[in-house]
Scaffold this motif. Sequence first.
Motif, PDB file in Angstrom:
ATOM      1  N   THR A  58      -9.658 -73.432  28.426  1.00  0.00           N
ATOM      2  CA  THR A  58      -9.542 -71.987  28.315  1.00  0.00           C
ATOM      3  C   THR A  58      -8.113 -71.691  27.885  1.00  0.00           C
ATOM      4  O   THR A  58      -7.225 -72.546  27.994  1.00  0.00           O
ATOM      5  N   TYR A  59      -7.908 -70.481  27.419  1.00  0.00           N
ATOM      6  CA  TYR A  59      -6.576 -70.107  26.924  1.00  0.00           C
ATOM      7  C   TYR A  59      -6.425 -68.612  27.103  1.00  0.00           C
ATOM      8  O   TYR A  59      -7.363 -67.859  26.844  1.00  0.00           O
ATOM      9  N   TYR A  60      -5.240 -68.194  27.574  1.00  0.00           N
ATOM     10  CA  TYR A  60      -5.031 -66.791  27.900  1.00  0.00           C
ATOM     11  C   TYR A  60      -3.753 -66.251  27.271  1.00  0.00           C
ATOM     12  O   TYR A  60      -2.749 -66.968  27.133  1.00  0.00           O
ATOM     13  N   ALA A  61      -3.776 -64.971  26.971  1.00  0.00           N
ATOM     14  CA  ALA A  61      -2.554 -64.279  26.606  1.00  0.00           C
ATOM     15  C   ALA A  61      -1.694 -64.139  27.856  1.00  0.00           C
ATOM     16  O   ALA A  61      -2.217 -63.980  28.971  1.00  0.00           O
ATOM     17  N   ASP A  62      -0.398 -64.172  27.677  1.00  0.00           N
ATOM     18  CA  ASP A  62       0.502 -64.064  28.820  1.00  0.00           C
ATOM     19  C   ASP A  62       0.283 -62.761  29.589  1.00  0.00           C
ATOM     20  O   ASP A  62       0.442 -62.721  30.808  1.00  0.00           O
ATOM     21  N   SER A  63      -0.077 -61.724  28.870  1.00  0.00           N
ATOM     22  CA  SER A  63      -0.214 -60.405  29.492  1.00  0.00           C
ATOM     23  C   SER A  63      -1.373 -60.322  30.483  1.00  0.00           C
ATOM     24  O   SER A  63      -1.407 -59.417  31.314  1.00  0.00           O
ATOM     25  N   VAL A  64      -2.318 -61.257  30.396  1.00  0.00           N
ATOM     26  CA  VAL A  64      -3.489 -61.200  31.286  1.00  0.00           C
ATOM     27  C   VAL A  64      -3.588 -62.426  32.192  1.00  0.00           C
ATOM     28  O   VAL A  64      -4.460 -62.469  33.068  1.00  0.00           O
ATOM     29  N   LYS A  65      -2.721 -63.381  31.982  1.00  0.00           N
ATOM     30  CA  LYS A  65      -2.789 -64.620  32.764  1.00  0.00           C
ATOM     31  C   LYS A  65      -2.655 -64.315  34.248  1.00  0.00           C
ATOM     32  O   LYS A  65      -1.767 -63.574  34.672  1.00  0.00           O
TER      33      LYS A  65
END
Length: 127
Positions: A58-65
């Motif tokens: 999985t991979y997330y934007a920093d703003s939603v991690k």
Amino acid sequence: QVQLVESGGGLVQAGGSLTLSCVTSGRTSSIYAMGWFRQAPGKEREFVAAIRWSGGWTYYADSVKGRFTISRDNAKNLVYLQMNNLNSEDTAVYYCAAGRTVRDNYYYARASEYNYWGQGTQVTVSS
């Protein structure tokens, strides 16, 4: 062809939670990864999260991690985006997308890696 339909958007208070769903149909066997993007009024579409369709990353934007979780149910051809601790900056139209190309996870932060897109679902966070 792959068809994508999002659901689950709505109005939620700041600090609340919401879960978006994306159902896939058509040639789902061609999907390598799925992603969620969002677009707020007057802003460019931005990456939120991505997941390998068969599992593994999985991979997330920093703003939603730490606040958002992407998951999948292959048997039901569904991808979810669980969103917790929402704030006004999360207000946007959320889009589900599917990509066919075998890539490392960070490539799937790019909208250009996706071949199919849903119509979007509105999420509005009230303060």
